[in-house]
Design an enzyme around this catalytic site. Structure first.
Site, PDB file in Angstrom:
ATOM      1  N   HIS A  40     -31.433 -10.266  -3.627  1.00  0.00           N
ATOM      2  CA  HIS A  40     -31.765 -10.375  -1.921  1.00  0.00           C
ATOM      3  C   HIS A  40     -30.901 -11.626  -1.746  1.00  0.00           C
ATOM      4  CE1 HIS A  40     -32.564  -8.158   2.319  1.00  0.00           C
ATOM      5  NE2 HIS A  40     -33.411 -10.287   1.972  1.00  0.00           N
ATOM      6  N   CYS A 114     -27.443  -6.001   0.711  1.00  0.00           N
ATOM      7  CA  CYS A 114     -27.790  -7.080   1.397  1.00  0.00           C
ATOM      8  C   CYS A 114     -26.525  -8.196   0.724  1.00  0.00           C
ATOM      9  CB  CYS A 114     -28.985  -7.083   1.367  1.00  0.00           C
ATOM     10  SG  CYS A 114     -29.442  -7.737  -0.588  1.00  0.00           S
TER      11      CYS A 114
END
Length: 214
Positions: A40, A114
């Protein structure tokens, strides 16, 4: 936490654009050195970090969090991507415009995750891309999508951070603009639902970025 990365020279604000990378799995400790991993990432500007995650509503999935402390993930490292001169108020307008392009119900592990978000933000601000290894899994998945389970190809990723306190194309060099419109009942309903999610989560760590209305 990130205040030291911003300086004021006269009326000009200069700040670093920083990529904060997190591990989604402890397995990264073993495969990271081979240029692989499941990550992420968030973009830090003016002392705040911005990321993109999934939820079930046609409203902003862009959230704000204290740098290097995104809940649910294991912080790995930070990469300085460049510097920009942009007052905080101007950057806020920029991120709210971008948030209108990144709704939580459009999140997709392979095509719009993301890391696609942080790559897009980095390109618009600095003209540079994030390091390729951060989103390599998605690129490999796109090439081999026929081999992936259908549920993985189409679903949002529910294990991304919970959301609290609701408040582009890739490669585009220009900042998107938004044409204001009066909020609809549907807009209000979606925001109310997100607020309920926030209240039930019971944390102050994360907050949505309210999107600019088109």
């Amino acid at each position: 936490m990130g205040a030291a990365n911003t300086s004021i020279s006269g009326s000009e604000y200069e700040t670093q654009v920083i990529l904060n990378v997190y591990d989604l799995t402890p397995l990264n400790n073993y495969i990271y050195w081979f240029g692989c991993g499941i990550f992420h990432s968030g973009i830090e500007v003016h002392g705040k970090e911005y990321g993109f995650g999934a939820h079930d509503f046609p409203a902003s999935g862009v959230f704000e969090v204290e740098p290097r402390s995104c809940p649910g993930f294991i912080y790995r490292n930070s990469i300085i991507l460049g510097r920009i001169k942009m007052p905080p108020s101007e950057f806020r307008s920029f991120i709210e415009n971008v948030a209108a392009e990144y709704h939580g119900d459009t999140y997709h592990l392979i095509s719009k995750n993301c890391n696609h978000f942080t790559d897009d933000i980095c390109w618009r601000l600095t003209g540079k891309r994030i390091p390729g290894w951060v989103n390599r899994l998605a690129r490999l998945g796109a090439l081999c999508s026929c081999l992936l389970p259908e549920s993985l190809q189409v679903t949002t990723v529910k294990q991304l951070p919970e959301y609290h306190n609701c408040s582009e194309e890739e490669g585009s060099e220009s900042v998107s603009t938004a044409t204001p419109h009066d909020p609809t009942e549907s807009d209000d309903a979606d925001q109310d639902k997100l607020q309920l999610i926030s209240q039930s989560a019971g944390s102050e760590e994360l907050s949505f970025v309210k999107e600019a209305q088109r």
